[in-house]
Structures are given as C-alpha cells and as structure tokens.
Motif scaffolding. Structure first.
Motif, PDB file in Angstrom:
ATOM      1  N   ASN A 180      -4.780  10.188   5.910  1.00 34.39           N
ATOM      2  CA  ASN A 180      -4.480   8.797   6.251  1.00 34.39           C
ATOM      3  C   ASN A 180      -3.078   8.635   6.832  1.00 34.39           C
ATOM      4  O   ASN A 180      -2.853   7.774   7.695  1.00 34.39           O
ATOM      5  N   ILE A 181      -2.129   9.446   6.379  1.00 31.60           N
ATOM      6  CA  ILE A 181      -0.799   9.409   6.994  1.00 31.60           C
ATOM      7  C   ILE A 181      -0.893   9.823   8.461  1.00 31.60           C
ATOM      8  O   ILE A 181      -0.303   9.192   9.347  1.00 31.60           O
ATOM      9  N   SER A 182      -1.656  10.879   8.741  1.00 30.98           N
ATOM     10  CA  SER A 182      -1.847  11.304  10.128  1.00 30.98           C
ATOM     11  C   SER A 182      -2.487  10.190  10.945  1.00 30.98           C
ATOM     12  O   SER A 182      -2.097   9.956  12.104  1.00 30.98           O
ATOM     13  N   TYR A 183      -3.444   9.513  10.363  1.00 32.64           N
ATOM     14  CA  TYR A 183      -4.146   8.440  11.080  1.00 32.64           C
ATOM     15  C   TYR A 183      -3.199   7.309  11.444  1.00 32.64           C
ATOM     16  O   TYR A 183      -3.195   6.839  12.588  1.00 32.64           O
ATOM     17  N   PHE A 184      -2.396   6.869  10.492  1.00 32.38           N
ATOM     18  CA  PHE A 184      -1.559   5.694  10.717  1.00 32.38           C
ATOM     19  C   PHE A 184      -0.266   6.006  11.466  1.00 32.38           C
ATOM     20  O   PHE A 184       0.317   5.115  12.085  1.00 32.38           O
ATOM     21  N   THR A 185       0.205   7.255  11.415  1.00 37.17           N
ATOM     22  CA  THR A 185       1.499   7.580  12.014  1.00 37.17           C
ATOM     23  C   THR A 185       1.423   8.554  13.181  1.00 37.17           C
ATOM     24  O   THR A 185       2.419   8.729  13.893  1.00 37.17           O
ATOM     25  N   SER A 186       0.286   9.233  13.351  1.00 43.23           N
ATOM     26  CA  SER A 186       0.164  10.320  14.343  1.00 43.23           C
ATOM     27  C   SER A 186       1.190  11.416  14.076  1.00 43.23           C
ATOM     28  O   SER A 186       1.692  12.067  14.995  1.00 43.23           O
ATOM     29  N   GLY A 225       4.968  13.447   2.656  1.00 44.26           N
ATOM     30  CA  GLY A 225       5.259  12.160   3.271  1.00 44.26           C
ATOM     31  C   GLY A 225       4.662  11.022   2.467  1.00 44.26           C
ATOM     32  O   GLY A 225       3.651  11.190   1.772  1.00 44.26           O
ATOM     33  N   TYR A 226       5.293   9.875   2.546  1.00 42.69           N
ATOM     34  CA  TYR A 226       4.838   8.676   1.843  1.00 42.69           C
ATOM     35  C   TYR A 226       4.911   7.503   2.813  1.00 42.69           C
ATOM     36  O   TYR A 226       5.965   7.254   3.423  1.00 42.69           O
ATOM     37  N   LEU A 227       3.802   6.805   2.971  1.00 44.46           N
ATOM     38  CA  LEU A 227       3.750   5.634   3.840  1.00 44.46           C
ATOM     39  C   LEU A 227       3.630   4.395   2.961  1.00 44.46           C
ATOM     40  O   LEU A 227       2.682   4.273   2.174  1.00 44.46           O
ATOM     41  N   ALA A 278       0.861  -1.183   0.000  1.00 42.80           N
ATOM     42  CA  ALA A 278       0.000   0.000   0.000  1.00 42.80           C
ATOM     43  C   ALA A 278       0.895   1.229   0.000  1.00 42.80           C
ATOM     44  O   ALA A 278       1.847   1.309   0.782  1.00 42.80           O
ATOM     45  N   LEU A 279       0.612   2.169  -0.888  1.00 41.40           N
ATOM     46  CA  LEU A 279       1.314   3.446  -0.914  1.00 41.40           C
ATOM     47  C   LEU A 279       0.304   4.524  -0.539  1.00 41.40           C
ATOM     48  O   LEU A 279      -0.617   4.826  -1.298  1.00 41.40           O
ATOM     49  N   ILE A 280       0.473   5.091   0.643  1.00 43.42           N
ATOM     50  CA  ILE A 280      -0.463   6.082   1.168  1.00 43.42           C
ATOM     51  C   ILE A 280       0.182   7.453   1.092  1.00 43.42           C
ATOM     52  O   ILE A 280       1.292   7.659   1.615  1.00 43.42           O
ATOM     53  N   MET A 281      -0.518   8.380   0.443  1.00 44.76           N
ATOM     54  CA  MET A 281       0.041   9.711   0.228  1.00 44.76           C
ATOM     55  C   MET A 281      -0.816  10.835   0.799  1.00 44.76           C
ATOM     56  O   MET A 281      -0.362  11.968   0.890  1.00 44.76           O
ATOM     57  N   SER A 282      -2.051  10.553   1.176  1.00 39.78           N
ATOM     58  CA  SER A 282      -2.929  11.608   1.678  1.00 39.78           C
ATOM     59  C   SER A 282      -2.540  11.991   3.100  1.00 39.78           C
ATOM     60  O   SER A 282      -2.171  11.135   3.914  1.00 39.78           O
ATOM     61  N   PHE A 285       8.077   4.925   6.471  1.00 39.62           N
ATOM     62  CA  PHE A 285       7.633   6.288   6.249  1.00 39.62           C
ATOM     63  C   PHE A 285       8.786   7.079   5.656  1.00 39.62           C
ATOM     64  O   PHE A 285       9.895   7.076   6.207  1.00 39.62           O
ATOM     65  N   LEU A 286       8.540   7.723   4.521  1.00 37.91           N
ATOM     66  CA  LEU A 286       9.550   8.519   3.839  1.00 37.91           C
ATOM     67  C   LEU A 286       9.144   9.978   3.871  1.00 37.91           C
ATOM     68  O   LEU A 286       7.992  10.323   3.558  1.00 37.91           O
TER      69      LEU A 286
END
Length: 353
Positions: free
Chosen positions: A22-28, A34-36, A15-19, A45-46
């Motif tokens: 959703n990045i805030s949700y998964f990483t706080s 950012g790219y998850l 999964a490549l998450i860029m929004s 996380f990049l």
C-alpha cells in the motif's frame, strides 16, 4: 490517490499505513522501512536515513517527507502534533505484535484495526486510472515478448526449469523491474497441477507445456498463461484445449460494467461442465491485478461484486486431468462500459512446436 484516501477520513482520524504494497501504491516509492500517515488534511511519509534522500526525490503525493530516527519519538511526536483521537491500521496486513506496539506507543489514542481502512483502500485500488493502465500494459508487453522468445527456445532438450529460467531472464533483461511471481512452467503429467513447480523433467514429444508468468513495471504487475504443445497431440488434448479456449472467449464476452463476477465465472464453468470436466476446474476464473498480483475483484462462483469500469481482471479457465495433462489460458484486461479491453495480444490458438 492519497487525496482519495484523505476524502474518506473524518476530522480527528488518521490512517497509518505500514505495508509495502500500500505504501508503494500511494507513494510510488518502495522501501523496507516506511510509514505513511494520512489525515483529512495532510499526509506524511516517514523513513530512515537509508531511504530519506530517494524518498524526497521521488514522492510527490505527500505533503511532507520526514526522517525517522526513532519510531517511539518521531512517529509519536507527529501523531501528537496532529490533534488525532483515532488512528486506523490495515487490519489484514498488520501483525498482532505490530498492532500491540502501536497501541503501546499511543496509549491515549484509539488504535483501530476493525477493517475500515482496508475497505477504504480496497475501494480506491479496485479501479485503475489510465496511468495505471499504461504501466500494466507495459509490463504485459514485456511478458509477451518473453513468450514470443520462448517459443523458439523450447525443445525436447530443455527442462521445465530451463524454460522458466529463460522466461525470467528475458523479462528481466528486457525492461522488467522484477517478476510478478515465481514463474510456472510445467509439462506432460505435471501440467495437471495448476500451480506446479518447474522441475528437472525434460520436455517430451506429445507434451502440453503450461507457462504462467508476468513482469513488473513501475510497481505494476502483468499476468498471462499460455499452454503450447510439442510434437504430436492427441484428439483428447485438442478437445480439452478447445474447450478451455471456448470457455475463456465466452466469459470474456460476458464481461462489462454491471456484470456480476459469479455470473462471468459461471459462463466458463458451465462450458467446462458440459464437456464432463466439472471436477477438473477447481479454481476461480480470475482475479484483479495491480501493484499486487492478486487483488480485488475476484471472478469466482461466490463473488457478488458488480464489475465497474476500470477494474483490471484476469480470465483464466483451466482443465486439469490428474495423471494426464492440464490446460490453462489466461488473458488480462480492463472492464469497460460495454465490454473488456484485452491487454493480452499473444496468440491463443493451439501452438504445436
């Protein structure tokens, strides 16, 4: 939460998450770049040099935090090292240009925006845990203190804009990280517009004032609406207010795990219709709240979603009479096995200032 997403993926998928949401949700963690990347076994996380130190200090949910110097080299090299044959994107949050760019960067890998990743994420996000409850409740308490404060601020010397700005200032001064959305403060005839924009109109005796506002605490939103009156109120205003309040209370009483969203909506809508105001309630009864102000599930006339323990929803019926006035009352809380844990403690009986 990342572990839940890992469990949805098969070998060879990523999964490549860029929004940002959703990045805030998964990483706080929040950043504008950012790219998850999540596979069945690992997560990465990049981000660029502006955020890398803060990300390293903050993010605990990912296996590795990587410096992103070049999307073309760093992201591609990471994907190449993972033995991936398909990468899934967020179909509802990825622009066509970004989708094409990822396809161009990864010509030998299937890039999918078919919606599978969105479904996985929605299923994870739609129910909240106790830690998420706590953050939402803290955000809600900030908003409630703002409501208590604004009752002493409102007068016929104030404008709608001034009331909205005072709510905003109080929330930001008293613990809010940000505002959930642009605060609504509309009065008199303007209150017939559900999402009216605060204006320079001064408050007048006999006005209803509808205020819809919320705070963000540690990425999580709150949402509440109260309608109050100034000076004398008419029999019609009281009747409409009591109708909305009854509709809300009866709908809340219907909420529990196993209830169907459209059935909850129907309870409130039927009460409003029985009083002759069916054409004056055009929006859905409520919506989910979390790291976004509008999330799943939706309480509306068409939703067949069956409520689950841990869903967070608003309940916000309204009656809006064009050219006259409007009333909306909104609470927010959690679906439980046997009912609804209301997070909103502010008074709902008609307040006349």
């Amino acid at each position: 939460m990342v572990e839940q997403l890992k469990s949805c993926l098969k070998n060879g998928e990523a999964a490549l998450i860029m929004s940002e949401e959703n990045i805030s949700y998964f990483t706080s963690f929040h950043s504008s770049n950012g790219y998850l990347v999540v596979t069945k076994d690992k997560s990465f996380f990049l981000t660029d040099s502006r955020y890398i130190e803060a990300a390293g200090n903050t993010i605990k949910s990912c296996d590795e935090i990587l410096l992103l110097k070049s999307l073309q080299s760093d992201l591609v090299n990471l994907i190449d090292s993972l033995d991936i044959n398909e990468i899934m994107l967020e179909s509802e949050r990825t622009t066509v240009s970004r989708y094409n760019k990822i396809k161009e960067l990864l010509p030998d890998i299937t890039v999918s925006a078919a919606g599978d990743l969105d479904n996985y994420i929605d299923e994870i996000r739609i129910t909240k845990n106790k830690k998420e409850f706590s953050k939402i409740i803290k955000a809600q308490r900030i908003a409630e203190r703002a409501f208590d404060h604004i009752l002493s601020f409102i007068s016929t010397e104030k404008t709608e804009k001034e009331i909205a700005l005072e709510l905003d200032y109080f929330m930001l001064k008293n613990g809010a990280d940000a505002l959930s959305f642009e605060t609504i403060s509309v009065s008199g005839k303007n209150s017939s517009m559900p999402h009216g924009v605060p204006s320079d109109k001064k408050i007048e005796n006999g006005d209803f004032i509808t205020m819809d506002f919320g705070a963000i605490f540690d990425f999580y939103h709150s949402d509440m609406t109260r309608t109050v009156a100034v000076g004398e109120v008419s029999t019609k205003q009281i009747e409409v207010y009591e109708t909305v309040l009854t509709a809300q209370l009866e709908a809340i009483a219907k909420i529990k795990a196993g209830a169907v969203c459209r059935d909850v909506d129907k309870v409130a809508r039927d009460i409003i219709t029985s009083k002759g105001y069916s054409e004056c309630f055009g929006h859905g009864l409520g919506h989910g709240v979390g790291v976004e102000i509008h999330e799943s599930p939706s309480l509306n006339p068409t939703s067949s979603y069956v409520l689950k323990t841990g869903n967070i929803v608003t309940v916000e019926p309204g009656i809006y009479i064009p050219g006259e006035f409007g009333v909306r009352i909104e609470d927010m809380g959690a679906v439980t096995e046997n009912g609804f844990e209301n997070f909103t403690l502010s008074e709902k009986k008609l307040i006349v200032l």
